[in-house]
Motif scaffolding. Structure first.
Motif, mmCIF file in Angstrom:
data_model
loop_
_atom_site.group_PDB
_atom_site.id
_atom_site.type_symbol
_atom_site.label_atom_id
_atom_site.label_comp_id
_atom_site.label_asym_id
_atom_site.label_seq_id
_atom_site.Cartn_x
_atom_site.Cartn_y
_atom_site.Cartn_z
ATOM 1 N N ILE A 138 0.874 -1.177 0.135
ATOM 2 C CA ILE A 138 0.069 -0.134 -0.071
ATOM 3 C C ILE A 138 1.039 1.432 0.060
ATOM 4 C CG2 ILE A 138 -1.754 1.419 1.171
ATOM 5 C CD1 ILE A 138 -2.705 -1.289 2.306
ATOM 6 N N PHE A 139 0.693 2.111 -1.059
ATOM 7 C CA PHE A 139 1.636 3.207 -1.071
ATOM 8 C C PHE A 139 0.949 4.323 -1.809
ATOM 9 C CE2 PHE A 139 1.797 0.148 -4.461
ATOM 10 C CZ PHE A 139 2.108 1.200 -5.975
ATOM 11 N N ASP A 140 1.710 5.603 -1.845
ATOM 12 C CA ASP A 140 1.133 6.643 -2.499
ATOM 13 C C ASP A 140 1.564 7.019 -3.738
ATOM 14 O OD1 ASP A 140 -0.887 7.233 -0.297
ATOM 15 O OD2 ASP A 140 0.984 7.787 0.964
ATOM 16 N N VAL A 141 0.707 7.527 -4.706
ATOM 17 C CA VAL A 141 1.379 8.245 -5.922
ATOM 18 C C VAL A 141 0.787 9.599 -6.023
ATOM 19 C CG1 VAL A 141 1.376 7.971 -8.242
ATOM 20 C CG2 VAL A 141 1.573 5.893 -7.100
ATOM 21 N N GLY A 142 1.301 10.444 -5.638
ATOM 22 C CA GLY A 142 0.826 11.865 -5.164
ATOM 23 C C GLY A 142 -0.320 11.848 -4.190
ATOM 24 N N ASN A 143 -1.488 12.122 -4.285
ATOM 25 C CA ASN A 143 -2.688 12.160 -3.357
ATOM 26 C C ASN A 143 -3.405 10.837 -3.621
ATOM 27 O OD1 ASN A 143 -3.704 12.986 -5.570
ATOM 28 N ND2 ASN A 143 -4.980 14.508 -4.520
ATOM 29 N N VAL A 144 -2.941 9.974 -4.406
ATOM 30 C CA VAL A 144 -3.613 8.693 -4.877
ATOM 31 C C VAL A 144 -3.133 7.470 -4.152
ATOM 32 C CG1 VAL A 144 -4.358 7.235 -6.567
ATOM 33 C CG2 VAL A 144 -4.083 9.617 -7.239
ATOM 34 N N LYS A 145 -3.884 6.640 -3.293
ATOM 35 C CA LYS A 145 -3.385 5.591 -2.683
ATOM 36 C C LYS A 145 -3.603 4.568 -3.569
ATOM 37 C CE LYS A 145 -3.181 5.656 1.409
ATOM 38 N NZ LYS A 145 -1.935 6.075 2.217
ATOM 39 N N VAL A 146 -2.524 3.740 -3.586
ATOM 40 C CA VAL A 146 -2.554 2.405 -4.432
ATOM 41 C C VAL A 146 -2.237 0.989 -3.734
ATOM 42 C CG1 VAL A 146 -1.182 1.535 -6.405
ATOM 43 C CG2 VAL A 146 -1.668 3.942 -6.350
ATOM 44 N N VAL B 42 -1.182 7.773 -13.610
ATOM 45 C CA VAL B 42 -2.067 7.536 -12.631
ATOM 46 C C VAL B 42 -2.950 8.700 -11.943
ATOM 47 C CG1 VAL B 42 -2.218 6.654 -9.869
ATOM 48 C CG2 VAL B 42 -0.714 5.388 -11.647
ATOM 49 N N ILE B 43 -2.033 9.933 -11.627
ATOM 50 C CA ILE B 43 -2.591 11.181 -11.092
ATOM 51 C C ILE B 43 -3.661 11.690 -12.148
ATOM 52 C CG2 ILE B 43 -2.202 13.442 -10.572
ATOM 53 C CD1 ILE B 43 0.568 12.277 -9.366
#
Length: 236
Positions: free
Chosen positions: A102-110, A195-196
């Motif tokens: 579980i990790f972040d790409v910008g403000n997106v949780k992936v 993604v963002i």
């Protein structure tokens, strides 16, 4: 996830409605679970044939065509019977398999589950993925590799370095089944941007145009037969 259909993406990842499975999803899961059990010594070589046969017999969904089902069953047995599995996986020193990330790409949780993180005799530190589709090429390869580029984010956090290569293993291919692609930091950055941008488009989108309507003037096979939202799509 229904590439190109923002509605299916919205249903799956925003509303958390994963819909229903299909034959190919079940087939891929069986392959992944068989590999994982072998790696964890929960399954032994003499049990593989029965494990696969029983698993496929219990599939909730059948292949779209009988000949296709026979071909898929033969190919998965062949991968484990003809030495392909042993030849390929003998080159890996496994570090982890199917661990949740579980990790972040910008403000997106992936969230994702990399199939395999390992040190490879030839390719060095790798993230590997098993795909029961045909070998990816061209734009489809570039698009799908983004999944492995995303996995490189939590892997870098854990191991302190990015992978040397991203590897695909295509068990249904005849001949060469393992393909390695050098890791490129520029492609990781482009993946983050994608993604963002994609999430922003979905959150702002109101005029949904589902993939199942028409693709190049034809009804789309995936969307009409395999999409996990195919039975409850309000736009279909």
């Amino acid at each position: 996830m229904g590439e190109g259909c923002y509605w299916n993406w919205y249903k799956t990842y925003i509303e958390h409605d994963r819909g229903i499975n299909n034959y190919f999803g079940l087939y891929g899961t069986l392959f992944h679970e068989t590999i994982e059990k072998l790696m964890k010594n929960e399954l032994f070589e003499w049990d593989i044939k029965q494990e696969i046969t029983t698993g496929m017999r219990n599939f909730e969904f059948k292949a779209p065509f009988p000949a296709m089902g026979k071909s898929y069953e033969e190919s998965i047995h062949r991968f484990f019977d003809d030495g392909s599995y042993e030849q390929i996986f003998s080159q890996y020193k496994v570090l982890e398999s199917e661990e949740e990330k579980i990790f972040d790409v910008g403000n997106v949780k992936v969230k994702g589950f990399p199939d395999l993180v390992a040190n490879h005799d030839k390719y060095g530190f790798v993230i590997a993925d098993y795909k029961t589709a045909k070998k990816y090429e061209g734009d489809k390869l570039d698009h799908n590799l983004m999944q492995l580029y995303l996995y490189s984010i939590p892997i870098k956090e854990k191991y302190g370095k990015y992978p040397d290569h991203l590897v695909y293993i295509f068990p249904r291919e005849k001949g060469q089944k393992e393909f390695a692609y050098p890791f490129e930091i520029e492609k990781l950055e482009r993946t983050k941007e994608w993604v963002i941008d994609t999430v922003a488009k979905i959150e702002q989108h109101t005029d949904w145009k589902p993939r199942c309507e028409m693709v190049d003037g034809k009804r789309d096979f995936f969307a009409n037969q395999l999409c996990n939202s195919r039975c409850n799509c309000i736009y279909k």
